[in-house]
Structures are given as C-alpha cells and as structure tokens.
Design a protein around this motif. Sequence first.
Motif, PDB file in Angstrom:
ATOM      1  N   VAL A  33      13.404  55.932  49.477  1.00 24.05           N
ATOM      2  CA  VAL A  33      14.468  55.467  50.356  1.00 24.05           C
ATOM      3  C   VAL A  33      13.860  54.366  51.208  1.00 24.05           C
ATOM      4  CG1 VAL A  33      16.102  56.053  52.193  1.00 24.05           C
ATOM      5  CG2 VAL A  33      15.613  57.720  50.375  1.00 24.05           C
ATOM      6  N   VAL A  34      14.463  53.187  51.143  1.00 24.11           N
ATOM      7  CA  VAL A  34      13.986  52.032  51.903  1.00 24.11           C
ATOM      8  C   VAL A  34      14.917  51.848  53.092  1.00 24.11           C
ATOM      9  CG1 VAL A  34      13.552  49.549  51.865  1.00 24.11           C
ATOM     10  CG2 VAL A  34      13.054  50.950  49.828  1.00 24.11           C
ATOM     11  N   GLY A  35      14.385  52.051  54.275  1.00 23.01           N
ATOM     12  CA  GLY A  35      15.175  51.963  55.506  1.00 23.01           C
ATOM     13  C   GLY A  35      15.545  53.353  55.990  1.00 23.01           C
ATOM     14  N   LEU A  36      15.072  53.727  57.168  1.00 22.40           N
ATOM     15  CA  LEU A  36      15.315  55.072  57.700  1.00 22.40           C
ATOM     16  C   LEU A  36      16.155  55.040  58.973  1.00 22.40           C
ATOM     17  CD1 LEU A  36      11.819  56.738  57.204  1.00 22.40           C
ATOM     18  CD2 LEU A  36      13.845  56.925  55.763  1.00 22.40           C
ATOM     19  N   GLY A  37      17.069  54.111  59.037  1.00 21.10           N
ATOM     20  CA  GLY A  37      17.939  54.005  60.204  1.00 21.10           C
ATOM     21  C   GLY A  37      19.083  54.995  60.148  1.00 21.10           C
ATOM     22  N   LEU A  38      20.228  54.590  60.655  1.00 19.59           N
ATOM     23  CA  LEU A  38      21.398  55.456  60.772  1.00 19.59           C
ATOM     24  C   LEU A  38      21.745  56.167  59.462  1.00 19.59           C
ATOM     25  CD1 LEU A  38      23.769  56.414  62.553  1.00 19.59           C
ATOM     26  CD2 LEU A  38      25.051  54.441  61.679  1.00 19.59           C
ATOM     27  N   MET A  39      21.755  55.432  58.366  1.00 24.20           N
ATOM     28  CA  MET A  39      22.103  56.025  57.073  1.00 24.20           C
ATOM     29  C   MET A  39      20.872  56.498  56.302  1.00 24.20           C
ATOM     30  SD  MET A  39      25.328  55.888  57.230  1.00 24.20           S
ATOM     31  CE  MET A  39      25.818  56.364  55.590  1.00 24.20           C
ATOM     32  N   GLY A  40      19.820  55.692  56.317  1.00 24.19           N
ATOM     33  CA  GLY A  40      18.648  55.964  55.493  1.00 24.19           C
ATOM     34  C   GLY A  40      17.958  57.279  55.781  1.00 24.19           C
ATOM     35  N   HIS A  41      17.866  57.660  57.057  1.00 29.36           N
ATOM     36  CA  HIS A  41      17.198  58.938  57.348  1.00 29.36           C
ATOM     37  C   HIS A  41      17.972  60.101  56.744  1.00 29.36           C
ATOM     38  CE1 HIS A  41      20.121  59.656  60.588  1.00 29.36           C
ATOM     39  NE2 HIS A  41      19.677  60.894  60.591  1.00 29.36           N
TER      40      HIS A  41
END
Length: 184
Positions: A33-41
């Motif tokens: 998973v690339v990006g752990l912001g609002l959606m990614g986490h």
Amino acid sequence: MVSSNFTIRGGSAFAKRLMSSSSSAFTFEKTAVVGLGLMGHGICQVTAMSKSCSQVVAYENEQKFLDSGKLRIEKSLNAMIRKERITQKEADDTLSRILFTTDVDAIADTDFIVEAVVENIDLKKNLYSHLGDVCQSDTIFASNTSSLSITEMAEVSGREDKFVGVHFFNPVQLMKVSINYVGL
C-alpha cells in the motif's frame, strides 16, 4: 471480520479474471500500500486483516507520514479490540503482517500494489512510471482514485493489462469496496 463486496465495471479481460466468481480465493504472497493517509492506512489495515497475503508493505516517502499512518492503524485496531470486534491476538497478528517502510525498493517484489496518494494526476503518473520501471513484470497496480483517469495512469505504468482502479469508501475498515477497472 472485515468483508468486501466487489462490483465490476469496465472491460479489460485481466480485471474480469481478477474479479471473477473465484476472487474470494484470490491471494497474493506480498501486497503493498503506497500512501498511509486518510484512505491508505485503512486499506493497509483491511489488507493485513484479510490474510489474503502473507505480508503487506506499507510505504510512505517520509518517516513522519509513515509514523502517522502506523499510529492510525494502531488506534483503529485498539478501537476494534475495545468494541470486541477483534481480539488482542488478532490485532497483534495484523500488525505483524505489515512491514512499515520509507524504502521504495521494498515494494519492488510485491505481487499487488494499491496506491492511495493524494489526488494529483502528475504525482500519480510519476509514481506509476517509477513503479513500472522497478517492479517485477507481473505486479498488478491498483489506484484508489475517485476522480482521476485510470487510463492515463495505466499508460505511464507500462502495464495497461495489469492495472485496475479500486475505490474504497471511508472509513475503509467499516465500508465495502467497489472495484472499477480500465477499459482500454
């Protein structure tokens, strides 16, 4: 347990195979998973909880964003424990399946990559161009975009036949997912 309801839209043969009626048994050895912001986490957490792969590589390009994403996952798992939706062991097992990293090379050998970076087409195209160069040739790419062109991103990745759009709804841990894919 987290469940997903997949809806197929579009036309590539690859995506139809990927999301065929046997998709519930579709697994990958290693997912990123690339990006752990609002959606990614949430995508990272759900992927690790699903046990559909032995390892989830959680990638962010800066340590502060990686730490923030990891903290969000830990808070979400703790909330699920308090609400008795999962046990402490299930939470620990979920976290043990996630490799948190700022090293982009750690995702080069993954089977499936879900991208959840900010909605900026130039940023996404640069990312997919780079991933297309460094990832193994059979890696499947998925973008969690809600409004940008899947076709444009697929073209710069160099693997239009292995590129899908996937749109998760927020919060990912509680909502079902709708799969959309490129119809080149």
